[in-house]
Structures are given as structure tokens and as C-alpha cells.
Design a protein around this motif. Sequence first.
Motif, PDB file in Angstrom:
ATOM      1  N   THR A  58      37.809 -38.157  -9.693  1.00  0.00           N
ATOM      2  CA  THR A  58      38.827 -37.220  -9.227  1.00  0.00           C
ATOM      3  C   THR A  58      38.735 -35.862 -10.304  1.00  0.00           C
ATOM      4  O   THR A  58      38.618 -36.073 -11.406  1.00  0.00           O
ATOM      5  N   SER A  60      39.559 -31.395 -10.945  1.00  0.00           N
ATOM      6  CA  SER A  60      40.745 -30.669 -10.672  1.00  0.00           C
ATOM      7  C   SER A  60      40.603 -29.734  -9.573  1.00  0.00           C
ATOM      8  O   SER A  60      41.573 -29.372  -8.927  1.00  0.00           O
ATOM      9  N   ASP A  61      39.447 -29.753  -8.983  1.00  0.00           N
ATOM     10  CA  ASP A  61      39.337 -28.729  -7.516  1.00  0.00           C
ATOM     11  C   ASP A  61      37.822 -28.898  -7.108  1.00  0.00           C
ATOM     12  O   ASP A  61      37.032 -29.521  -7.613  1.00  0.00           O
ATOM     13  N   PHE A  62      37.833 -28.243  -5.981  1.00  0.00           N
ATOM     14  CA  PHE A  62      36.474 -28.587  -5.042  1.00  0.00           C
ATOM     15  C   PHE A  62      35.366 -28.215  -6.103  1.00  0.00           C
ATOM     16  O   PHE A  62      34.338 -28.936  -6.076  1.00  0.00           O
ATOM     17  N   ASP A  64      34.755 -28.262  -9.269  1.00  0.00           N
ATOM     18  CA  ASP A  64      34.485 -29.146 -10.409  1.00  0.00           C
ATOM     19  C   ASP A  64      33.700 -30.383  -9.616  1.00  0.00           C
ATOM     20  O   ASP A  64      32.767 -30.914 -10.265  1.00  0.00           O
ATOM     21  N   ALA A  65      34.318 -30.901  -8.515  1.00  0.00           N
ATOM     22  CA  ALA A  65      33.707 -31.812  -7.626  1.00  0.00           C
ATOM     23  C   ALA A  65      32.291 -31.575  -7.507  1.00  0.00           C
ATOM     24  O   ALA A  65      31.444 -32.586  -7.715  1.00  0.00           O
ATOM     25  N   TYR A  89      37.216 -32.847  -0.824  1.00  0.00           N
ATOM     26  CA  TYR A  89      37.814 -31.819  -1.727  1.00  0.00           C
ATOM     27  C   TYR A  89      37.723 -32.015  -3.155  1.00  0.00           C
ATOM     28  O   TYR A  89      36.631 -31.792  -3.802  1.00  0.00           O
ATOM     29  N   ASN A  90      38.728 -32.870  -3.892  1.00  0.00           N
ATOM     30  CA  ASN A  90      38.383 -32.885  -5.288  1.00  0.00           C
ATOM     31  C   ASN A  90      38.106 -34.258  -5.648  1.00  0.00           C
ATOM     32  O   ASN A  90      38.047 -34.566  -7.020  1.00  0.00           O
ATOM     33  N   ARG A  91      37.806 -34.979  -4.886  1.00  0.00           N
ATOM     34  CA  ARG A  91      37.575 -36.461  -5.055  1.00  0.00           C
ATOM     35  C   ARG A  91      35.965 -36.745  -4.588  1.00  0.00           C
ATOM     36  O   ARG A  91      35.603 -36.474  -3.413  1.00  0.00           O
TER      37      ARG A  91
END
Length: 119
Positions: A58, A60-62, A64-65, A89-91
Motif C-alpha cells: 500500500t 500514499s497515492d497512485f 507512488d504505487a 489505485y494506491n495498492r
Amino acid sequence: MHSETIVVYMGSELTKKRCVPCEGGVHPLKKEEFQRYLSSLKGGWEHIGEKKIRKEFTFSDFNDAMRFVNKVADLAEEEGHHPDIYIFYNRVTVELYTHSIDGLSENDFIMAAKIDELE
């Protein structure tokens, strides 16, 4: 071929290894063998049946993912061992198994240990 005894590697020992091409003809790791490898990884990895391992990351946001996914993609190319990657999304969920033997090999745990270091 797998010997009767398997040395338990810590994740850091696995990161020093390289994935070796697997063209099939090798038997997948047995449950006892892959559980020993699994216990040497950082937390969060789980086995799916006896054929795959998976971990969800997981961020913080898309953005970073996606940076993480790109690092995993670069690593997969370097190692010649490619995971299945799912982005929500963020995962990010990463699944590893050795396609040519339809099960788990040491390569999957080498990749898992190296992916853990990308976080």
C-alpha cells in the motif's frame, strides 16, 4: 532436482542470488520446502495453495504505487523472472510463481526478497 535437505535462507541471503532460467522438467517445491523459504521473507507474503505466493503493498497515492510497479518491472527484466502485478489505485498486489513448472521454485523467493527491498 531438489535434495532432501534444504538450507533455510534469510531474505538477505536470497537477495544475493540470481534467478536461474527454468525451462520446465524441474519439480515445483513441495509444501515443506516453500514454507521454509516463505518464513525467511519479510512479513506479508502468503501462499495461494501450493502454486503461488502473493503480497499486497500500500502506498500514499497512485503515483507512488506506479513508481513501485516500475521498479518491480525493471527488477523482473534484470532477473528474467516476471510476476503478475495488479494495481488498485494506491495498492499493488504482486503474485509470483514459476509458469514453466506451474508451481513455486527458488526463483520466486529470490524475487520476493528483492521486491521487499524496493519498498
